[in-house]
Design an enzyme around this catalytic site. Structure first.
Site, PDB file in Angstrom:
ATOM      1  N   THR A   1      54.234 110.647   4.179  1.00  0.00           N
ATOM      2  CA  THR A   1      52.521 111.068   4.337  1.00  0.00           C
ATOM      3  C   THR A   1      52.850 109.660   5.710  1.00  0.00           C
ATOM      4  OG1 THR A   1      52.572 109.168   2.803  1.00  0.00           O
ATOM      5  CG2 THR A   1      52.026 111.805   2.410  1.00  0.00           C
ATOM      6  N   SER A   2      51.671 109.412   6.111  1.00  0.00           N
ATOM      7  CA  SER A   2      51.730 108.175   7.316  1.00  0.00           C
ATOM      8  C   SER A   2      51.382 106.947   6.801  1.00  0.00           C
ATOM      9  CB  SER A   2      50.395 109.032   8.304  1.00  0.00           C
ATOM     10  OG  SER A   2      51.158 110.133   9.298  1.00  0.00           O
TER      11      SER A   2
END
Length: 191
Positions: free
Chosen positions: A8-9
């Protein structure tokens, strides 16, 4: 062996990460590498590098979606070279795609090219919209951050604080500090 990779970012995206981990476990991944870092920070994706290093002939790197792995078609092709070089394949769960077959490789290239095309069209439209907004006087861009801190730069420089430390304290680039001080010297020389 199926080796999973989840990303995930940001740290805030825990639900997205949990969903990826559940999907990878359901797919039968025996080992999963996890990280929370932007895809742009390629140098920072240490878990992806570890996952690729641990691939062996016959293994498969499994991701839930293509955007969890690659940031562009060129990046995807670079990753595929590494994966192929290890004698492994790539599985993308959301596309039901496996690069271990000629059809899977063809589909990945077609889908990746379409995604890149869409991105380029979107960027072109964005540039056109910005140009129209500028022409209408409605778009001025972001405010310059470094110039707004010129007085603070001068004050710290007067206290013999290093350029690097000034940049760190003010949250601006070292080159910006240098540029501000140079401009101030030029103004002082002409006064």
């Amino acid at each position: 062996m199926l080796i999973g990779y989840a990303r995930t970012s940001t740290l805030d995206q825990t639900a997205g990460l949990e969903a990826q981990l559940l999907d990878l476990a359901a797919a039968g991944c025996e080992r999963t590498y996890v990280e929370q870092v932007s895809s742009v920070d390629v140098g920072e994706r240490q878990e992806l590098a570890r996952a690729l290093d641990n691939l062996r002939p016959g293994d498969a790197l499994v991701v839930t979606k293509l955007d969890r792995l690659a940031r562009s078609m060129a990046h995807l092709m670079d990753l595929l070279k590494v994966i192929d070089g290890k004698g492994a394949s790539l599985h993308i769960l959301s596309m039901n795609l496996d690069t271990g077959s000629p059809t899977g490789r063809l589909m990945l290239n077609v889908l990746g090219s379409v995604a890149q095309f869409e991105r380029e069209i979107m960027l072109e439209r964005q540039r056109e919209g910005i140009a129209k907004a500028k022409a209408a006087g409605k778009y001025k861009g972001r405010a310059p951050t470094a110039k707004a801190k010129s007085e603070q730069v001068a004050e710290l420089a007067g206290q013999d604080v290093s350029l690097s430390e000034i940049a760190r304290r003010l949250g601006i680039g070292k080159a910006s500090v240098h540029r501000i001080l140079k401009a101030q010297k030029e103004i002082a020389a002409t006064a």
